[in-house]
Design a protein around this motif. Structure first.
Motif, PDB file in Angstrom:
ATOM      1  N   SER A 163       1.027  -0.805   0.329  1.00 11.58           N
ATOM      2  CA  SER A 163      -0.200  -0.229   0.439  1.00 11.58           C
ATOM      3  C   SER A 163       1.043   1.577  -0.507  1.00 11.58           C
ATOM      4  O   SER A 163       1.984   1.345   0.908  1.00 11.58           O
ATOM      5  N   PRO A 164       0.093   2.642  -0.672  1.00 10.97           N
ATOM      6  CA  PRO A 164       0.936   3.302  -0.332  1.00 10.97           C
ATOM      7  C   PRO A 164       1.800   3.997   1.055  1.00 10.97           C
ATOM      8  O   PRO A 164       3.019   3.903   0.930  1.00 10.97           O
ATOM      9  N   ASP A 165       0.982   4.281   2.307  1.00 10.92           N
ATOM     10  CA  ASP A 165       1.441   4.113   3.941  1.00 10.92           C
ATOM     11  C   ASP A 165       3.034   2.812   3.409  1.00 10.92           C
ATOM     12  O   ASP A 165       3.935   3.587   4.641  1.00 10.92           O
ATOM     13  N   GLY A 166       2.889   1.511   3.415  1.00  6.89           N
ATOM     14  CA  GLY A 166       3.685   0.292   3.260  1.00  6.89           C
ATOM     15  C   GLY A 166       5.012   1.071   2.291  1.00  6.89           C
ATOM     16  O   GLY A 166       5.886   0.925   2.817  1.00  6.89           O
ATOM     17  N   ILE A 167       4.781   1.872   1.024  1.00  8.71           N
ATOM     18  CA  ILE A 167       6.213   1.760   0.617  1.00  8.71           C
ATOM     19  C   ILE A 167       6.392   2.927   1.200  1.00  8.71           C
ATOM     20  O   ILE A 167       7.446   3.163   1.452  1.00  8.71           O
ATOM     21  N   GLN A 168       5.801   3.986   1.663  1.00  6.92           N
ATOM     22  CA  GLN A 168       6.436   4.927   2.799  1.00  6.92           C
ATOM     23  C   GLN A 168       7.274   4.423   3.839  1.00  6.92           C
ATOM     24  O   GLN A 168       8.065   5.448   3.847  1.00  6.92           O
ATOM     25  N   PHE A 169       6.689   3.468   4.456  1.00  2.00           N
ATOM     26  CA  PHE A 169       7.543   3.321   5.136  1.00  2.00           C
ATOM     27  C   PHE A 169       8.536   2.438   4.908  1.00  2.00           C
ATOM     28  O   PHE A 169      10.032   2.246   5.588  1.00  2.00           O
ATOM     29  N   THR A 170       8.678   1.486   4.000  1.00  4.81           N
ATOM     30  CA  THR A 170       9.574   1.218   3.017  1.00  4.81           C
ATOM     31  C   THR A 170      11.020   2.158   2.887  1.00  4.81           C
ATOM     32  O   THR A 170      12.129   1.270   3.583  1.00  4.81           O
ATOM     33  N   LYS A 171      10.511   3.134   2.614  1.00  6.75           N
ATOM     34  CA  LYS A 171      11.391   3.964   2.457  1.00  6.75           C
ATOM     35  C   LYS A 171      12.049   4.735   3.792  1.00  6.75           C
ATOM     36  O   LYS A 171      13.053   4.939   3.428  1.00  6.75           O
ATOM     37  N   TRP A 172      11.515   4.910   4.212  1.00  5.25           N
ATOM     38  CA  TRP A 172      11.564   5.383   5.060  1.00  5.25           C
ATOM     39  C   TRP A 172      12.607   4.550   5.914  1.00  5.25           C
ATOM     40  O   TRP A 172      13.280   5.291   6.656  1.00  5.25           O
ATOM     41  N   GLU A 173      12.671   3.396   6.741  1.00  2.00           N
ATOM     42  CA  GLU A 173      13.253   2.462   7.114  1.00  2.00           C
ATOM     43  C   GLU A 173      14.600   2.408   5.801  1.00  2.00           C
ATOM     44  O   GLU A 173      15.626   2.321   6.686  1.00  2.00           O
ATOM     45  N   ALA A 174      14.738   2.689   5.141  1.00  2.00           N
ATOM     46  CA  ALA A 174      16.215   2.403   3.813  1.00  2.00           C
ATOM     47  C   ALA A 174      16.949   3.986   4.124  1.00  2.00           C
ATOM     48  O   ALA A 174      17.432   3.558   4.055  1.00  2.00           O
ATOM     49  N   SER A 175      16.347   4.664   4.552  1.00  2.00           N
ATOM     50  CA  SER A 175      16.609   6.068   4.588  1.00  2.00           C
ATOM     51  C   SER A 175      17.508   6.080   5.429  1.00  2.00           C
ATOM     52  O   SER A 175      17.835   5.272   7.057  1.00  2.00           O
ATOM     53  N   PRO A 176      18.469   7.032   6.472  1.00  2.00           N
ATOM     54  CA  PRO A 176      19.715   7.266   7.222  1.00  2.00           C
ATOM     55  C   PRO A 176      18.469   7.347   8.461  1.00  2.00           C
ATOM     56  O   PRO A 176      19.077   7.187   9.559  1.00  2.00           O
ATOM     57  N   ALA A 177      17.884   8.327   8.596  1.00  2.00           N
ATOM     58  CA  ALA A 177      16.944   8.004  10.399  1.00  2.00           C
ATOM     59  C   ALA A 177      16.454   7.138  10.459  1.00  2.00           C
ATOM     60  O   ALA A 177      15.923   6.526  11.262  1.00  2.00           O
ATOM     61  N   GLY A 178      15.700   6.614   9.544  1.00  2.00           N
ATOM     62  CA  GLY A 178      15.166   4.471   9.486  1.00  2.00           C
ATOM     63  C   GLY A 178      15.868   4.312  10.162  1.00  2.00           C
ATOM     64  O   GLY A 178      15.641   3.326  11.174  1.00  2.00           O
ATOM     65  N   LYS A 179      17.217   3.741   9.429  1.00  2.00           N
ATOM     66  CA  LYS A 179      18.289   3.520   9.928  1.00  2.00           C
ATOM     67  C   LYS A 179      19.023   3.437  11.586  1.00  2.00           C
ATOM     68  O   LYS A 179      18.617   2.406  11.932  1.00  2.00           O
ATOM     69  N   LYS A 180      18.632   4.506  11.465  1.00  2.00           N
ATOM     70  CA  LYS A 180      18.978   5.079  13.608  1.00  2.00           C
ATOM     71  C   LYS A 180      17.787   4.955  14.346  1.00  2.00           C
ATOM     72  O   LYS A 180      18.708   4.073  15.019  1.00  2.00           O
ATOM     73  N   VAL A 181      17.386   4.558  13.659  1.00  2.00           N
ATOM     74  CA  VAL A 181      15.763   4.275  14.564  1.00  2.00           C
ATOM     75  C   VAL A 181      15.266   2.986  15.007  1.00  2.00           C
ATOM     76  O   VAL A 181      15.778   2.403  15.896  1.00  2.00           O
ATOM     77  N   HIS A 182      16.653   2.244  14.224  1.00  2.00           N
ATOM     78  CA  HIS A 182      16.028   0.783  13.716  1.00  2.00           C
ATOM     79  C   HIS A 182      17.329   0.371  14.052  1.00  2.00           C
ATOM     80  O   HIS A 182      17.217  -0.584  15.073  1.00  2.00           O
ATOM     81  N   ALA A 183      18.526   1.187  14.688  1.00  2.00           N
ATOM     82  CA  ALA A 183      19.571   0.572  14.736  1.00  2.00           C
ATOM     83  C   ALA A 183      18.821   0.464  17.053  1.00  2.00           C
ATOM     84  O   ALA A 183      19.579  -0.253  17.619  1.00  2.00           O
ATOM     85  N   GLY A 184      18.285   2.033  16.757  1.00  3.75           N
ATOM     86  CA  GLY A 184      18.092   1.644  18.014  1.00  3.75           C
ATOM     87  C   GLY A 184      17.547   0.801  19.281  1.00  3.75           C
ATOM     88  O   GLY A 184      17.801   0.384  19.727  1.00  3.75           O
ATOM     89  N   ALA A 185      16.138   0.205  18.352  1.00  2.00           N
ATOM     90  CA  ALA A 185      15.263  -0.347  18.461  1.00  2.00           C
ATOM     91  C   ALA A 185      16.228  -2.398  19.108  1.00  2.00           C
ATOM     92  O   ALA A 185      15.984  -3.134  20.323  1.00  2.00           O
ATOM     93  N   VAL A 186      17.253  -2.217  17.689  1.00  2.00           N
ATOM     94  CA  VAL A 186      16.966  -3.432  17.945  1.00  2.00           C
ATOM     95  C   VAL A 186      18.907  -3.461  19.184  1.00  2.00           C
ATOM     96  O   VAL A 186      18.307  -4.993  19.651  1.00  2.00           O
ATOM     97  N   LYS A 187      19.254  -2.633  19.107  1.00  2.00           N
ATOM     98  CA  LYS A 187      20.050  -2.868  20.507  1.00  2.00           C
ATOM     99  C   LYS A 187      19.175  -2.912  21.269  1.00  2.00           C
ATOM    100  O   LYS A 187      20.200  -3.369  22.403  1.00  2.00           O
ATOM    101  N   ILE A 188      18.310  -2.464  21.936  1.00  2.00           N
ATOM    102  CA  ILE A 188      17.692  -3.097  22.904  1.00  2.00           C
ATOM    103  C   ILE A 188      16.238  -3.779  23.399  1.00  2.00           C
ATOM    104  O   ILE A 188      16.247  -4.600  24.488  1.00  2.00           O
ATOM    105  N   ASN A 189      16.210  -4.146  22.324  1.00  3.07           N
ATOM    106  CA  ASN A 189      15.160  -5.542  21.794  1.00  3.07           C
ATOM    107  C   ASN A 189      15.594  -7.002  22.478  1.00  3.07           C
ATOM    108  O   ASN A 189      14.556  -7.202  23.012  1.00  3.07           O
TER     109      ASN A 189
END
Length: 158
Positions: free
Chosen positions: A31-57
């Motif tokens: 969906s458009p929301d999913g595509i936008q989320f996937t693009k955000w995840e691949a961006s530097p900001a998304g990668k930073k947030v993901h790394a923080g989540a993984v760090k404490i998961n």
């Protein structure tokens, strides 16, 4: 399915064991929301947030207590997460969200000051493109031996 529910599915791999959830996730990702989320995840900001989540998961899944330092008594401007504070855990900043306010439920948390050290047990970490930080949903928060917050289980819920 609503976007918020699918965000939960994205943030919690255990929900993907159900084939219906996998189908819903695929539909949402296309969906458009999913595509936008996937693009955000691949961006530097998304990668930073993901790394923080993984760090404490791992600690969260192991029900370990996390030591955090309060960095702000308010959430980022424009936040729609209810009451919350910002904390630094292991060198990364996180949003610690408690949800909607109920009378004096958060009075003990309001007494916190910037640079106070707290112990956090969380049941969930999530991420959203709107925020530059991973989002923690705490089970309980203590300061020393003092209990500041304990999540109340919803009746009839999970």
């Amino acid at each position: 399915m609503k976007k918020g529910i699918l965000m939960l599915i994205l943030a919690s791999g255990s929900l993907l064991a159900n084939p219906e959830n996998k189908t819903a996730l695929k539909t949402w990702r296309d969906s458009p929301d999913g595509i936008q989320f996937t693009k955000w995840e691949a961006s530097p900001a998304g990668k930073k947030v993901h790394a923080g989540a993984v760090k404490i998961n791992r600690a969260i899944r192991g029900n370990a207590s996390l030591v955090g330092v309060v960095t702000s008594l308010t959430l980022p401007e424009g936040s729609s997460l209810g009451f919350g504070i910002m904390v630094n855990i292991q060198g990364d900043d996180y949003i610690l969200t408690f949800g909607g306010e109920v009378d004096q439920e958060f009075d003990a948390l309001r007494d916190l000051q910037v640079n106070d050290q707290i112990n956090i047990k969380s049941h969930h970490v999530s991420k959203a493109p709107k925020y530059a930080f991973a989002i923690l949903s705490p089970t309980y928060v203590t300061q020393g031996a003092k209990l500041l917050y304990k999540r109340v289980q919803a009746k009839g819920g999970c």
